[in-house]
Design a protein around this motif. Sequence first.
Motif, PDB file in Angstrom:
ATOM      1  N   ALA A 217      26.146 -37.110  73.442  1.00 41.80           N
ATOM      2  CA  ALA A 217      25.199 -37.804  74.311  1.00 41.80           C
ATOM      3  C   ALA A 217      25.007 -37.025  75.614  1.00 41.80           C
ATOM      4  O   ALA A 217      23.888 -36.955  76.149  1.00 41.80           O
ATOM      5  CB  ALA A 217      25.701 -39.223  74.609  1.00 41.80           C
ATOM      6  N   VAL A 218      26.107 -36.442  76.120  1.00 47.91           N
ATOM      7  CA  VAL A 218      26.003 -35.631  77.336  1.00 47.91           C
ATOM      8  C   VAL A 218      25.099 -34.431  77.086  1.00 47.91           C
ATOM      9  O   VAL A 218      24.220 -34.107  77.884  1.00 47.91           O
ATOM     10  CB  VAL A 218      27.400 -35.166  77.801  1.00 47.91           C
ATOM     11  N   LEU A 219      25.312 -33.756  75.961  1.00 45.40           N
ATOM     12  CA  LEU A 219      24.487 -32.592  75.629  1.00 45.40           C
ATOM     13  C   LEU A 219      23.020 -32.990  75.471  1.00 45.40           C
ATOM     14  O   LEU A 219      22.112 -32.260  75.902  1.00 45.40           O
ATOM     15  CB  LEU A 219      25.001 -31.938  74.344  1.00 45.40           C
ATOM     16  N   ALA A 220      22.783 -34.139  74.848  1.00 45.32           N
ATOM     17  CA  ALA A 220      21.415 -34.612  74.656  1.00 45.32           C
ATOM     18  C   ALA A 220      20.757 -34.916  75.999  1.00 45.32           C
ATOM     19  O   ALA A 220      19.567 -34.630  76.214  1.00 45.32           O
ATOM     20  CB  ALA A 220      21.401 -35.853  73.767  1.00 45.32           C
ATOM     21  N   ASP A 221      21.529 -35.498  76.918  1.00 42.37           N
ATOM     22  CA  ASP A 221      21.008 -35.810  78.244  1.00 42.37           C
ATOM     23  C   ASP A 221      20.626 -34.536  78.983  1.00 42.37           C
ATOM     24  O   ASP A 221      19.564 -34.450  79.623  1.00 42.37           O
ATOM     25  CB  ASP A 221      22.063 -36.589  79.030  1.00 42.37           C
ATOM     26  N   VAL A 222      21.482 -33.519  78.891  1.00 42.40           N
ATOM     27  CA  VAL A 222      21.197 -32.243  79.545  1.00 42.40           C
ATOM     28  C   VAL A 222      19.985 -31.585  78.897  1.00 42.40           C
ATOM     29  O   VAL A 222      19.152 -30.975  79.575  1.00 42.40           O
ATOM     30  CB  VAL A 222      22.425 -31.318  79.474  1.00 42.40           C
ATOM     31  N   ALA A 223      19.866 -31.700  77.576  1.00 39.23           N
ATOM     32  CA  ALA A 223      18.717 -31.116  76.873  1.00 39.23           C
ATOM     33  C   ALA A 223      17.415 -31.727  77.366  1.00 39.23           C
ATOM     34  O   ALA A 223      16.398 -31.029  77.517  1.00 39.23           O
ATOM     35  CB  ALA A 223      18.869 -31.322  75.369  1.00 39.23           C
ATOM     36  N   GLU A 224      17.419 -33.046  77.636  1.00 38.36           N
ATOM     37  CA  GLU A 224      16.221 -33.696  78.169  1.00 38.36           C
ATOM     38  C   GLU A 224      15.872 -33.138  79.544  1.00 38.36           C
ATOM     39  O   GLU A 224      14.701 -32.866  79.856  1.00 38.36           O
ATOM     40  CB  GLU A 224      16.446 -35.209  78.260  1.00 38.36           C
ATOM     41  N   GLY A 225      16.900 -32.967  80.364  1.00 40.24           N
ATOM     42  CA  GLY A 225      16.674 -32.406  81.690  1.00 40.24           C
ATOM     43  C   GLY A 225      16.158 -30.980  81.616  1.00 40.24           C
ATOM     44  O   GLY A 225      15.267 -30.586  82.373  1.00 40.24           O
ATOM     45  N   LEU A 226      16.707 -30.195  80.698  1.00 38.42           N
ATOM     46  CA  LEU A 226      16.271 -28.811  80.522  1.00 38.42           C
ATOM     47  C   LEU A 226      14.800 -28.763  80.107  1.00 38.42           C
ATOM     48  O   LEU A 226      14.035 -27.932  80.596  1.00 38.42           O
ATOM     49  CB  LEU A 226      17.140 -28.110  79.476  1.00 38.42           C
ATOM     50  N   ALA A 227      14.411 -29.662  79.215  1.00 39.66           N
ATOM     51  CA  ALA A 227      13.019 -29.701  78.766  1.00 39.66           C
ATOM     52  C   ALA A 227      12.074 -29.970  79.933  1.00 39.66           C
ATOM     53  O   ALA A 227      11.012 -29.354  80.055  1.00 39.66           O
ATOM     54  CB  ALA A 227      12.852 -30.763  77.682  1.00 39.66           C
ATOM     55  N   VAL A 228      12.465 -30.886  80.820  1.00 39.03           N
ATOM     56  CA  VAL A 228      11.640 -31.212  81.985  1.00 39.03           C
ATOM     57  C   VAL A 228      11.490 -29.990  82.894  1.00 39.03           C
ATOM     58  O   VAL A 228      10.395 -29.660  83.359  1.00 39.03           O
ATOM     59  CB  VAL A 228      12.254 -32.393  82.772  1.00 39.03           C
ATOM     60  N   VAL A 229      12.605 -29.312  83.140  1.00 36.10           N
ATOM     61  CA  VAL A 229      12.596 -28.140  84.022  1.00 36.10           C
ATOM     62  C   VAL A 229      11.696 -27.047  83.451  1.00 36.10           C
ATOM     63  O   VAL A 229      10.886 -26.444  84.158  1.00 36.10           O
ATOM     64  CB  VAL A 229      14.036 -27.611  84.215  1.00 36.10           C
ATOM     65  N   VAL A 230      11.847 -26.781  82.144  1.00 32.57           N
ATOM     66  CA  VAL A 230      11.075 -25.712  81.509  1.00 32.57           C
ATOM     67  C   VAL A 230       9.591 -26.048  81.502  1.00 32.57           C
ATOM     68  O   VAL A 230       8.745 -25.208  81.833  1.00 32.57           O
ATOM     69  CB  VAL A 230      11.583 -25.451  80.077  1.00 32.57           C
ATOM     70  N   GLU A 231       9.243 -27.265  81.132  1.00 29.30           N
ATOM     71  CA  GLU A 231       7.838 -27.647  81.079  1.00 29.30           C
ATOM     72  C   GLU A 231       7.192 -27.580  82.462  1.00 29.30           C
ATOM     73  O   GLU A 231       6.037 -27.177  82.606  1.00 29.30           O
ATOM     74  CB  GLU A 231       7.700 -29.056  80.496  1.00 29.30           C
ATOM     75  N   VAL A 313      16.969 -31.950  88.823  1.00 26.01           N
ATOM     76  CA  VAL A 313      16.517 -32.726  87.680  1.00 26.01           C
ATOM     77  C   VAL A 313      17.687 -33.506  87.098  1.00 26.01           C
ATOM     78  O   VAL A 313      18.750 -32.942  86.812  1.00 26.01           O
ATOM     79  CB  VAL A 313      15.922 -31.798  86.605  1.00 26.01           C
ATOM     80  N   THR A 314      17.533 -34.775  86.937  1.00 29.34           N
ATOM     81  CA  THR A 314      18.582 -35.602  86.357  1.00 29.34           C
ATOM     82  C   THR A 314      18.911 -35.119  84.950  1.00 29.34           C
ATOM     83  O   THR A 314      18.028 -34.879  84.135  1.00 29.34           O
ATOM     84  CB  THR A 314      18.126 -37.069  86.288  1.00 29.34           C
ATOM     85  N   GLY A 315      20.186 -34.988  84.668  1.00 26.71           N
ATOM     86  CA  GLY A 315      20.605 -34.584  83.328  1.00 26.71           C
ATOM     87  C   GLY A 315      21.141 -33.175  83.278  1.00 26.71           C
ATOM     88  O   GLY A 315      21.828 -32.817  82.345  1.00 26.71           O
ATOM     89  N   ILE A 316      20.845 -32.352  84.308  1.00 29.72           N
ATOM     90  CA  ILE A 316      21.419 -31.008  84.340  1.00 29.72           C
ATOM     91  C   ILE A 316      22.354 -30.915  85.532  1.00 29.72           C
ATOM     92  O   ILE A 316      23.545 -30.703  85.391  1.00 29.72           O
ATOM     93  CB  ILE A 316      20.329 -29.919  84.421  1.00 29.72           C
ATOM     94  N   GLY A 317      21.824 -31.089  86.731  1.00 24.87           N
ATOM     95  CA  GLY A 317      22.681 -31.046  87.907  1.00 24.87           C
ATOM     96  C   GLY A 317      23.330 -29.684  88.094  1.00 24.87           C
ATOM     97  O   GLY A 317      22.894 -28.691  87.536  1.00 24.87           O
ATOM     98  N   ASP A 318      24.374 -29.641  88.890  1.00 24.15           N
ATOM     99  CA  ASP A 318      25.083 -28.396  89.169  1.00 24.15           C
ATOM    100  C   ASP A 318      26.232 -28.247  88.170  1.00 24.15           C
ATOM    101  O   ASP A 318      27.390 -28.448  88.494  1.00 24.15           O
ATOM    102  CB  ASP A 318      25.635 -28.383  90.588  1.00 24.15           C
ATOM    103  N   LEU A 319      25.923 -27.861  86.933  1.00 23.79           N
ATOM    104  CA  LEU A 319      26.956 -27.783  85.913  1.00 23.79           C
ATOM    105  C   LEU A 319      27.812 -26.553  86.062  1.00 23.79           C
ATOM    106  O   LEU A 319      28.943 -26.518  85.612  1.00 23.79           O
ATOM    107  CB  LEU A 319      26.312 -27.827  84.529  1.00 23.79           C
ATOM    108  N   TYR A 320      27.267 -25.502  86.635  1.00 23.86           N
ATOM    109  CA  TYR A 320      28.107 -24.354  86.957  1.00 23.86           C
ATOM    110  C   TYR A 320      27.582 -23.694  88.208  1.00 23.86           C
ATOM    111  O   TYR A 320      26.394 -23.639  88.443  1.00 23.86           O
ATOM    112  CB  TYR A 320      28.169 -23.353  85.801  1.00 23.86           C
ATOM    113  N   PRO A 321      28.483 -23.240  89.072  1.00 22.84           N
ATOM    114  CA  PRO A 321      28.058 -22.659  90.340  1.00 22.84           C
ATOM    115  C   PRO A 321      27.461 -21.286  90.145  1.00 22.84           C
ATOM    116  O   PRO A 321      27.865 -20.548  89.267  1.00 22.84           O
ATOM    117  CB  PRO A 321      29.360 -22.579  91.141  1.00 22.84           C
TER     118      PRO A 321
END
Length: 322
Positions: A217-231, A313-321
């Motif tokens: 579910a975490v990965l899916a949430d991040v994938a949604e955020g990634l899609a928003v950023v890319v689009e 973007v919600t769902g990605i955040g600062d996952l790595y510095p």
Amino acid sequence: MARDDVVLVGVDGSAASLHALDWAAAEAITLGYSLQLVCSYALPSFTAASLDGGYAALDDTAIQEGARAVLAEARARADVLGVRATASVATGDAAGVLVEMSRKARLAVVGTRGRGGFADRLLGTVSSALPAHAFCPTVVVPMRAQTGEGDLEVTPSRPVRRIVVGVDGSPASDVALRRAIREAKAWGAELTAVAGVPLGSGGSALAWLPAAVDHEAVLADVAEGLAVVVERALVDHPGVEVKRHVLDGTGAALLTEFSTATDLVVVGSRGRGGFAGLLMGSTSQAVLHHAACPVMVVTSRSEDGPTEHQGRVTGIGDLYPT
């Protein structure tokens, strides 16, 4: 700031810098830019053994001639490669000279012997300092060992056909993504956006997550955020396709792994400068010193990107510095 349509290249006569020059020439031709070649040197002053106890500076005539010879070789190489080039000798620390000249350039390119380890990660090295402080995107071109005995061999520059960009939802990675899209469009390259989520065991950044948390579910949430950023980044680039991958792992480890099968890795950096911008554990620095292909580091000040206070973007955040 106004910029010239040039790719700035630091050369010192080494095989690594000539390899970087070859890559820079291909990039300049693709983007319609010219090359600006620079060879810099620094001369220390020392106490002279004189009766008056004064100081004397070392005669730099021979060093200047050597620098000019290096530039002559580099310019001749650029001519063979079919790219326009200017050349200049500069005095001062190489990193400092290139940082200052990067104010007017579109891109800066330097080479590295790419041995990794502590010796090649010193804060004072050009390949570490320039990406953190430059006013334009910086590409570090590695020259990897090709034999089992540690001898370094130059591999020919090849067209950029595959590009991978690290995305974590931060303003810095947004800027890197937009630059990667432009690079992909210029080269006609395949572009892949990668987001890393360190969910695994063994002391990962997210090891504190309760066991009951659904990692999928975490990965899916991040994938949604990634899609928003890319689009959002593709709005001004219709027709460009971006593949997307959200994977378990740190950004540095994933981008380094992808670098073995790609032609260019693009990564964002906050570019704060000073010690904070050169931390050994940061994503951009880790990728720089371990990647098998050229790495482009894009800071927020090197492109007209969003500022740090803009929302993530919600769902990605600062996952790595970075």
